[in-house]
Design a protein around this motif. Structure first.
Motif, PDB file in Angstrom:
ATOM      1  N   ASN A  57       1.732   3.442   5.221  1.00  0.00           N
ATOM      2  CA  ASN A  57       2.034   2.110   5.727  1.00  0.00           C
ATOM      3  C   ASN A  57       3.541   1.920   5.912  1.00  0.00           C
ATOM      4  O   ASN A  57       3.969   1.253   6.852  1.00  0.00           O
ATOM      5  CB  ASN A  57       1.480   1.043   4.778  1.00  0.00           C
ATOM      6  CG  ASN A  57       0.070   0.603   5.159  1.00  0.00           C
ATOM      7  OD1 ASN A  57      -0.559   1.210   6.021  1.00  0.00           O
ATOM      8  ND2 ASN A  57      -0.419  -0.447   4.518  1.00  0.00           N
ATOM      9  N   THR A  61     -11.221   2.666   6.751  1.00  0.00           N
ATOM     10  CA  THR A  61     -10.093   1.932   7.332  1.00  0.00           C
ATOM     11  C   THR A  61      -9.218   2.826   8.213  1.00  0.00           C
ATOM     12  O   THR A  61      -8.559   2.330   9.121  1.00  0.00           O
ATOM     13  CB  THR A  61      -9.192   1.301   6.253  1.00  0.00           C
ATOM     14  OG1 THR A  61      -8.628   2.330   5.459  1.00  0.00           O
ATOM     15  CG2 THR A  61      -9.972   0.345   5.372  1.00  0.00           C
ATOM     16  N   ARG A  62      -9.212   4.133   7.942  1.00  0.00           N
ATOM     17  CA  ARG A  62      -8.315   5.008   8.702  1.00  0.00           C
ATOM     18  C   ARG A  62      -9.055   5.966   9.606  1.00  0.00           C
ATOM     19  O   ARG A  62      -8.421   6.731  10.351  1.00  0.00           O
ATOM     20  CB  ARG A  62      -7.419   5.805   7.748  1.00  0.00           C
ATOM     21  CG  ARG A  62      -6.464   4.948   6.956  1.00  0.00           C
ATOM     22  CD  ARG A  62      -5.223   4.606   7.775  1.00  0.00           C
ATOM     23  NE  ARG A  62      -4.329   3.724   7.037  1.00  0.00           N
ATOM     24  CZ  ARG A  62      -3.053   3.516   7.353  1.00  0.00           C
ATOM     25  NH1 ARG A  62      -2.494   4.122   8.373  1.00  0.00           N
ATOM     26  NH2 ARG A  62      -2.336   2.691   6.640  1.00  0.00           N
ATOM     27  N   CYS A  79      -4.822  -1.808   6.604  1.00  0.00           N
ATOM     28  CA  CYS A  79      -6.196  -1.484   6.232  1.00  0.00           C
ATOM     29  C   CYS A  79      -7.074  -2.704   6.001  1.00  0.00           C
ATOM     30  O   CYS A  79      -8.277  -2.644   6.208  1.00  0.00           O
ATOM     31  CB  CYS A  79      -6.190  -0.559   5.019  1.00  0.00           C
ATOM     32  SG  CYS A  79      -5.570   1.090   5.455  1.00  0.00           S
ATOM     33  N   GLY A 111       0.793  -1.229   0.000  1.00  0.00           N
ATOM     34  CA  GLY A 111       0.000   0.000   0.000  1.00  0.00           C
ATOM     35  C   GLY A 111       0.817   1.265   0.000  1.00  0.00           C
ATOM     36  O   GLY A 111       1.901   1.326  -0.581  1.00  0.00           O
ATOM     37  N   CYS A 112       0.301   2.281   0.695  1.00  0.00           N
ATOM     38  CA  CYS A 112       0.830   3.636   0.525  1.00  0.00           C
ATOM     39  C   CYS A 112       1.989   3.926   1.483  1.00  0.00           C
ATOM     40  O   CYS A 112       2.355   3.117   2.330  1.00  0.00           O
ATOM     41  CB  CYS A 112      -0.292   4.644   0.727  1.00  0.00           C
ATOM     42  SG  CYS A 112      -0.979   4.626   2.389  1.00  0.00           S
ATOM     43  N   THR A 145      -1.064  -4.332   5.620  1.00  0.00           N
ATOM     44  CA  THR A 145      -1.838  -4.550   4.399  1.00  0.00           C
ATOM     45  C   THR A 145      -2.534  -3.310   3.864  1.00  0.00           C
ATOM     46  O   THR A 145      -2.703  -2.315   4.562  1.00  0.00           O
ATOM     47  CB  THR A 145      -2.920  -5.599   4.694  1.00  0.00           C
ATOM     48  OG1 THR A 145      -3.784  -5.051   5.715  1.00  0.00           O
ATOM     49  CG2 THR A 145      -2.315  -6.901   5.167  1.00  0.00           C
ATOM     50  N   CYS A 146      -2.988  -3.433   2.610  1.00  0.00           N
ATOM     51  CA  CYS A 146      -3.693  -2.360   1.902  1.00  0.00           C
ATOM     52  C   CYS A 146      -5.012  -2.887   1.353  1.00  0.00           C
ATOM     53  O   CYS A 146      -5.066  -4.002   0.838  1.00  0.00           O
ATOM     54  CB  CYS A 146      -2.813  -1.859   0.768  1.00  0.00           C
ATOM     55  SG  CYS A 146      -3.633  -0.661  -0.297  1.00  0.00           S
ATOM     56  N   HIS A 147      -6.064  -2.080   1.442  1.00  0.00           N
ATOM     57  CA  HIS A 147      -7.408  -2.514   1.046  1.00  0.00           C
ATOM     58  C   HIS A 147      -7.944  -1.696  -0.122  1.00  0.00           C
ATOM     59  O   HIS A 147      -9.117  -1.792  -0.466  1.00  0.00           O
ATOM     60  CB  HIS A 147      -8.328  -2.344   2.280  1.00  0.00           C
ATOM     61  CG  HIS A 147      -9.541  -3.206   2.264  1.00  0.00           C
ATOM     62  ND1 HIS A 147     -10.814  -2.686   2.338  1.00  0.00           N
ATOM     63  CD2 HIS A 147      -9.690  -4.542   2.175  1.00  0.00           C
ATOM     64  CE1 HIS A 147     -11.697  -3.674   2.303  1.00  0.00           C
ATOM     65  NE2 HIS A 147     -11.040  -4.804   2.205  1.00  0.00           N
ATOM     66  N   ILE A 148      -7.087  -0.885  -0.737  1.00  0.00           N
ATOM     67  CA  ILE A 148      -7.578   0.156  -1.651  1.00  0.00           C
ATOM     68  C   ILE A 148      -8.241  -0.424  -2.905  1.00  0.00           C
ATOM     69  O   ILE A 148      -9.241   0.099  -3.376  1.00  0.00           O
ATOM     70  CB  ILE A 148      -6.452   1.165  -2.004  1.00  0.00           C
ATOM     71  CG1 ILE A 148      -7.043   2.488  -2.478  1.00  0.00           C
ATOM     72  CG2 ILE A 148      -5.471   0.630  -3.024  1.00  0.00           C
ATOM     73  CD1 ILE A 148      -7.516   3.372  -1.393  1.00  0.00           C
ATOM     74  N   VAL A 202     -12.129   3.255   0.275  1.00  0.00           N
ATOM     75  CA  VAL A 202     -12.241   2.615   1.589  1.00  0.00           C
ATOM     76  C   VAL A 202     -11.552   3.394   2.711  1.00  0.00           C
ATOM     77  O   VAL A 202     -11.771   3.106   3.891  1.00  0.00           O
ATOM     78  CB  VAL A 202     -11.634   1.185   1.598  1.00  0.00           C
ATOM     79  CG1 VAL A 202     -12.438   0.232   0.743  1.00  0.00           C
ATOM     80  CG2 VAL A 202     -10.170   1.205   1.173  1.00  0.00           C
ATOM     81  N   VAL A 203     -10.703   4.358   2.341  1.00  0.00           N
ATOM     82  CA  VAL A 203      -9.842   4.974   3.352  1.00  0.00           C
ATOM     83  C   VAL A 203     -10.617   5.588   4.542  1.00  0.00           C
ATOM     84  O   VAL A 203     -10.224   5.400   5.692  1.00  0.00           O
ATOM     85  CB  VAL A 203      -8.866   5.992   2.706  1.00  0.00           C
ATOM     86  CG1 VAL A 203      -8.131   6.810   3.754  1.00  0.00           C
ATOM     87  CG2 VAL A 203      -7.867   5.257   1.817  1.00  0.00           C
ATOM     88  N   GLN A 214      -3.288  11.043   4.725  1.00  0.00           N
ATOM     89  CA  GLN A 214      -4.259  10.637   3.698  1.00  0.00           C
ATOM     90  C   GLN A 214      -4.817  11.879   3.020  1.00  0.00           C
ATOM     91  O   GLN A 214      -5.202  11.864   1.875  1.00  0.00           O
ATOM     92  CB  GLN A 214      -5.404   9.838   4.319  1.00  0.00           C
ATOM     93  CG  GLN A 214      -5.208   8.344   4.246  1.00  0.00           C
ATOM     94  CD  GLN A 214      -4.507   7.821   5.464  1.00  0.00           C
ATOM     95  OE1 GLN A 214      -4.560   8.437   6.523  1.00  0.00           O
ATOM     96  NE2 GLN A 214      -3.849   6.700   5.327  1.00  0.00           N
TER      97      GLN A 214
HETATM   98 FE1  F3S Z   1      -2.883   3.267   2.301  1.00  0.00          FE
HETATM   99 FE2  F3S Z   1      -3.977   1.166   1.157  1.00  0.00          FE
HETATM  100 FE3  F3S Z   1      -4.744   1.883   3.535  1.00  0.00          FE
HETATM  101  S1  F3S Z   1      -3.453   3.028   0.175  1.00  0.00           S
HETATM  102  S2  F3S Z   1      -4.470   4.081   3.605  1.00  0.00           S
HETATM  103  S3  F3S Z   1      -2.717   1.186   2.950  1.00  0.00           S
HETATM  104  S4  F3S Z   1      -6.038   1.105   1.963  1.00  0.00           S
END
Ligand code: F3S
Ligand code: SAH
Ligand code: SF4
Length: 437
Positions: A18, A171-172, A85, A14-15, A50-53, A167-168, A203
């Motif tokens: 993270n 999740t955040r 996330c 992810g970003c 993890t990332c959920h984007i 989703v941000v 974000q």
């Molecule tokens: Fe980043 Fe992915 Fe969460 S882009 S904010 S890690 S959903």
């Protein structure tokens, strides 16, 4: 020194937020005797951040857990945690679906990790995904170790914008800004540890405003006064939070680099409205005009989604037209991916093939713009912050003010310094330079 150190492997998806969080988790676990290793095979504890984007990002977690199940069969003492996330969005489901997982920790609860590991030792499988009211960073210890020349520093978390695809916000959580004195203190520590460039993360980083009313523009002004800090960047911004003092800072603050990632997502007003972006294409273009007036050479970057529900050929043409009008130095583009729980999720109606075709057309245009931007730099002398060794012997790699990777022959002693380099060649994703006399 204790010989019984435990090994920690963190895999980050992810970003950049993270990436920063993974560093902070590693620091939080250092007092428990954990040192980081770069492969799961040698680890006693594996954390997946993890990332959920998009759908693919989330799927990667489950396939990685499948691989870790094999490892754990050989090494029953291995502890496995899911953070980030996906943990936030699907915590309970992960615990149910993947028995191999020992703990699940959402992004706002990382300061609870040491306690959670104790609970795992006691036979529990803790899942922590609430949004505690305390600032997690206040409770996460920081290590005073030597650092590379550039570092991330999270100043803002969460998002209140609720774009219909994203989703941000779930999740955040809600937008939260860290106190500016803490950020300043952390920035000074980073500089003392060898850091020359800090990228402020959020974000919605330009929505930053702390309890004393400090804006991002003002925060940048304060950080710019730190001696030894050479460069400041920030990401990611929303067009509607681009305040005048931040735009002015681009004209006045020499340490603020001439690069701005300002996602617009689409060029059709109808789609922008359906996305809940709360601005039009013309407003975005007008805003960029004001930013360019303050800093004419600024390199612009963006994010785009193609195939958002209801996007017609004409809407997509509007996106291409916007890109042509703006002229990006670089950008990211994605096919729309329906995300569970978001307003647009059940309206996914653009066929996959159409999404793919549009994505290819958009990427061809963006990549031509990137090449044109880079070609324009040939023959110019640019300050380059040298950050790491290059691929070839005697070569170092660094970054231009415009965030291009630059490779050049240089003495290792120059690592971490800003040198002036003449750009001699452009390759696919980087520039080649020579140190100017
Ligand atoms: Fe980043 Fe992915 Fe969460 S882009 S904010 S890690 S959903
Ligand atoms: N906070 C930032 C970035 C959010 S996520 C912002 O406001 O721009 C990074 C990028 O992923 C987004 O800008 C968007 O282009 C893309 N993205 C987010 N959700 C998506 C989805 N459901 N499908 C495809 N791309 C998505
Ligand atoms: Fe997602 Fe929109 Fe918030 Fe960016 S501004 S994080 S795209 S909801």
């Amino acid at each position: 020194m204790s010989g019984a150190s435990k090994k920690l492997f963190i895999k980050t998806y992810g970003c950049q937020m993270n990436v920063y969080d993974s560093e902070r988790m590693a620091s939080a676990l250092a007092p428990q005797g954990y040192e980081t290793v770069d492969s799961p095979d040698a680890a006693d504890l594996v954390l997946l951040n993890t990332c959920h984007i998009r759908e693919k990002a989330a799927e990667k977690v489950y396939s990685e857990l499948g691989r870790l199940r094999v490892l754990k069969a050989e090494k029953p003492d291995l502890r496995i945690g899911v953070a980030g996330c996906v943990a936030q969005a699907e915590g309970v489901e992960i615990a149910a679906r993947a028995p191999v997982v020992d703990l699940v920790v959402g992004p706002q609860a990382y300061h609870r990790l040491p306690d959670m590991l104790d609970r795992v030792s006691g036979g529990e499988r803790p899942v922590e995904t609430d949004f505690p009211s305390e600032d997690k960073f206040d409770h996460l210890p920081r290590e005073k170790r030597r650092r590379g020349p550039s570092a991330f520093l999270t100043v803002q978390e969460g998002c209140d914008k609720f774009c219909a695809f994203c989703v941000v916000p779930y999740t955040r959580g809600a937008e939260f800004s860290r106190p500016s004195e803490r950020i300043e203190a952390e920035a000074r520590d980073l500089v003392d540890a060898g850091v020359a460039e800090i990228t402020l993360l959020g974000q919605n980083v330009n929505a930053y405003r702390d309890e004393t009313g400090t804006s991002l523009g003002a925060l940048i002004g304060r950080l710019a006064r730190i001696e030894g800090l050479e460069r400041i960047r920030y990401t990611t911004s929303h067009p509607n939070d681009m305040e005048d003092d931040l735009i002015e800072a681009h004209g006045q603050e020499a340490k603020l680099m001439p690069y701005l990632h300002l996602p617009v997502q689409a060029g059709s007003d109808r789609i922008l409205k359906a996305m809940n972006r709360k601005h039009t294409a013309a407003e975005y273009i007008d805003l960029l005009g004001r930013i360019r007036a303050a800093r004419p050479d600024i390199a612009l970057s963006g994010d785009f989604i193609v195939g958002f529900p209801g996007e017609t050929d004409a809407d997509f043409e509007d996106t291409l037209r916007l890109v042509e009008t703006v002229g990006y130095a670089q950008a990211y583009s994605f096919a729309y991916s329906p995300r569970p729980g978001t307003p647009a999720a059940d309206r996914d109606d653009v066929p996959q093939q159409v999404k793919t075709e549009r994505l290819h057309r958009l990427q061809a245009l963006l990549s031509a713009q990137q090449t044109a931007f880079n070609q324009n730099l040939v023959g110019r002398s640019l300050p380059v912050l040298l950050e790491k060794r290059g691929r070839m012997p005697g070569q170092l790699a660094g970054k231009s003010p415009y965030l291009n990777a630059v490779h050049l022959q240089a003495d290792e002693a120059l690592m971490g310094r800003v040198v002036t380099a003449k750009i001699v060649e452009v390759t696919a994703n980087s520039l080649a330079g020579v140190i100017a006399a």
